[in-house]
Scaffold this motif. Sequence first.
Motif, PDB file in Angstrom:
ATOM      1  N   MET A  34     -18.975  -6.510  -5.651  1.00 20.96           N
ATOM      2  CA  MET A  34     -17.300  -6.168  -5.301  1.00 20.96           C
ATOM      3  C   MET A  34     -17.408  -7.092  -4.552  1.00 20.96           C
ATOM      4  O   MET A  34     -18.144  -7.403  -3.722  1.00 20.96           O
ATOM      5  N   ALA A  35     -15.826  -7.251  -4.631  1.00 24.98           N
ATOM      6  CA  ALA A  35     -15.489  -9.167  -3.774  1.00 24.98           C
ATOM      7  C   ALA A  35     -13.916  -8.538  -2.722  1.00 24.98           C
ATOM      8  O   ALA A  35     -13.474  -7.793  -3.860  1.00 24.98           O
ATOM      9  N   TRP A  36     -13.468  -8.546  -2.525  1.00 28.44           N
ATOM     10  CA  TRP A  36     -12.442  -9.480  -1.603  1.00 28.44           C
ATOM     11  C   TRP A  36     -12.456 -10.814  -1.742  1.00 28.44           C
ATOM     12  O   TRP A  36     -12.794 -11.647  -1.416  1.00 28.44           O
ATOM     13  N   PHE A  37     -11.167 -10.864  -2.403  1.00 25.32           N
ATOM     14  CA  PHE A  37     -10.414 -12.389  -2.337  1.00 25.32           C
ATOM     15  C   PHE A  37      -8.744 -12.064  -1.772  1.00 25.32           C
ATOM     16  O   PHE A  37      -8.398 -10.983  -2.024  1.00 25.32           O
ATOM     17  N   ARG A  38      -8.578 -13.471  -1.474  1.00 25.96           N
ATOM     18  CA  ARG A  38      -6.891 -12.729  -1.372  1.00 25.96           C
ATOM     19  C   ARG A  38      -6.126 -14.274  -1.520  1.00 25.96           C
ATOM     20  O   ARG A  38      -7.043 -15.715  -2.134  1.00 25.96           O
ATOM     21  N   GLN A  39      -4.799 -14.055  -1.674  1.00 27.07           N
ATOM     22  CA  GLN A  39      -3.638 -14.889  -2.067  1.00 27.07           C
ATOM     23  C   GLN A  39      -2.873 -15.671  -0.816  1.00 27.07           C
ATOM     24  O   GLN A  39      -1.951 -14.502  -0.694  1.00 27.07           O
ATOM     25  N   GLU A  89      -2.749 -16.393  10.053  1.00 23.16           N
ATOM     26  CA  GLU A  89      -3.132 -16.987   8.760  1.00 23.16           C
ATOM     27  C   GLU A  89      -4.200 -16.205   7.798  1.00 23.16           C
ATOM     28  O   GLU A  89      -4.442 -16.432   7.271  1.00 23.16           O
ATOM     29  N   ASP A  90      -4.653 -15.102   8.240  1.00 23.74           N
ATOM     30  CA  ASP A  90      -5.020 -13.807   7.374  1.00 23.74           C
ATOM     31  C   ASP A  90      -4.201 -13.168   6.566  1.00 23.74           C
ATOM     32  O   ASP A  90      -4.282 -12.015   5.725  1.00 23.74           O
ATOM     33  N   THR A  91      -2.875 -13.850   6.654  1.00 30.30           N
ATOM     34  CA  THR A  91      -1.248 -12.756   5.253  1.00 30.30           C
ATOM     35  C   THR A  91      -1.761 -13.345   4.484  1.00 30.30           C
ATOM     36  O   THR A  91      -1.592 -15.002   3.912  1.00 30.30           O
ATOM     37  N   GLN A 118      -4.703  -5.115  -8.351  1.00 26.46           N
ATOM     38  CA  GLN A 118      -3.264  -5.723  -8.777  1.00 26.46           C
ATOM     39  C   GLN A 118      -2.782  -6.201  -7.092  1.00 26.46           C
ATOM     40  O   GLN A 118      -1.668  -6.843  -7.101  1.00 26.46           O
ATOM     41  N   GLY A 119      -3.597  -6.156  -5.732  1.00 27.64           N
ATOM     42  CA  GLY A 119      -3.493  -6.605  -4.500  1.00 27.64           C
ATOM     43  C   GLY A 119      -3.065  -5.710  -3.822  1.00 27.64           C
ATOM     44  O   GLY A 119      -2.041  -5.184  -4.553  1.00 27.64           O
ATOM     45  N   THR A 120      -3.148  -6.262  -3.030  1.00 29.83           N
ATOM     46  CA  THR A 120      -1.930  -5.556  -2.119  1.00 29.83           C
ATOM     47  C   THR A 120      -1.865  -6.359  -0.718  1.00 29.83           C
ATOM     48  O   THR A 120      -2.682  -7.105  -0.223  1.00 29.83           O
ATOM     49  N   GLN A 121      -0.541  -6.517  -0.336  1.00 29.17           N
ATOM     50  CA  GLN A 121      -0.220  -6.924   0.291  1.00 29.17           C
ATOM     51  C   GLN A 121      -0.829  -7.062   1.956  1.00 29.17           C
ATOM     52  O   GLN A 121      -0.481  -5.784   2.433  1.00 29.17           O
ATOM     53  N   VAL A 122      -0.923  -8.178   2.917  1.00 28.69           N
ATOM     54  CA  VAL A 122      -1.055  -7.515   4.187  1.00 28.69           C
ATOM     55  C   VAL A 122      -0.016  -9.156   5.176  1.00 28.69           C
ATOM     56  O   VAL A 122      -0.375 -10.307   4.773  1.00 28.69           O
ATOM     57  N   THR A 123       0.351  -8.257   6.534  1.00 27.07           N
ATOM     58  CA  THR A 123       1.148  -9.429   6.847  1.00 27.07           C
ATOM     59  C   THR A 123       0.915  -9.578   8.564  1.00 27.07           C
ATOM     60  O   THR A 123       1.132  -8.360   8.612  1.00 27.07           O
TER      61      THR A 123
END
Length: 126
Positions: A34-39, A89-91, A118-123
């Motif tokens: 399992m992994a986490w990616f971000r965009q 910058e982690d947003t 589907q992704g979850t937003q981090v701001t």
Amino acid sequence: QVQLVESGGGLVQAGGSLKLSCAASGRAFSMYTMAWFRQAPEKEREFVAAISRRDIYTYYAASVKGRVAISRDNAKNTVYLQMNGLKSEDTAVYYCAADGTLRLPASRVEGEYDYWGQGTQVTVSS
């Protein structure tokens, strides 16, 4: 077939913490790395962290190492991402991904992951 659903994203001040969760369907969760990616906006999707099938090995991007911890609970079919010391910058939108191929070390390449949430937003506000 694996379905992944992320949760736990939100708005947090710089320096704060968030814990993301990714719940997986199916009975073969323990067979997936399992992994986490971000965009981030206008950027390519990038690797954040990965965890091996039996929670033995963990891998982190240099940009988050020391601030982030990935973990999994195979009994609950869930993988977590604890994020501390958050920076602007982690947003990004954070995605959970599953790789059904045994690779050591775990892949950091998004194309090698078979299933995505589907992704979850981090701001992170500064």
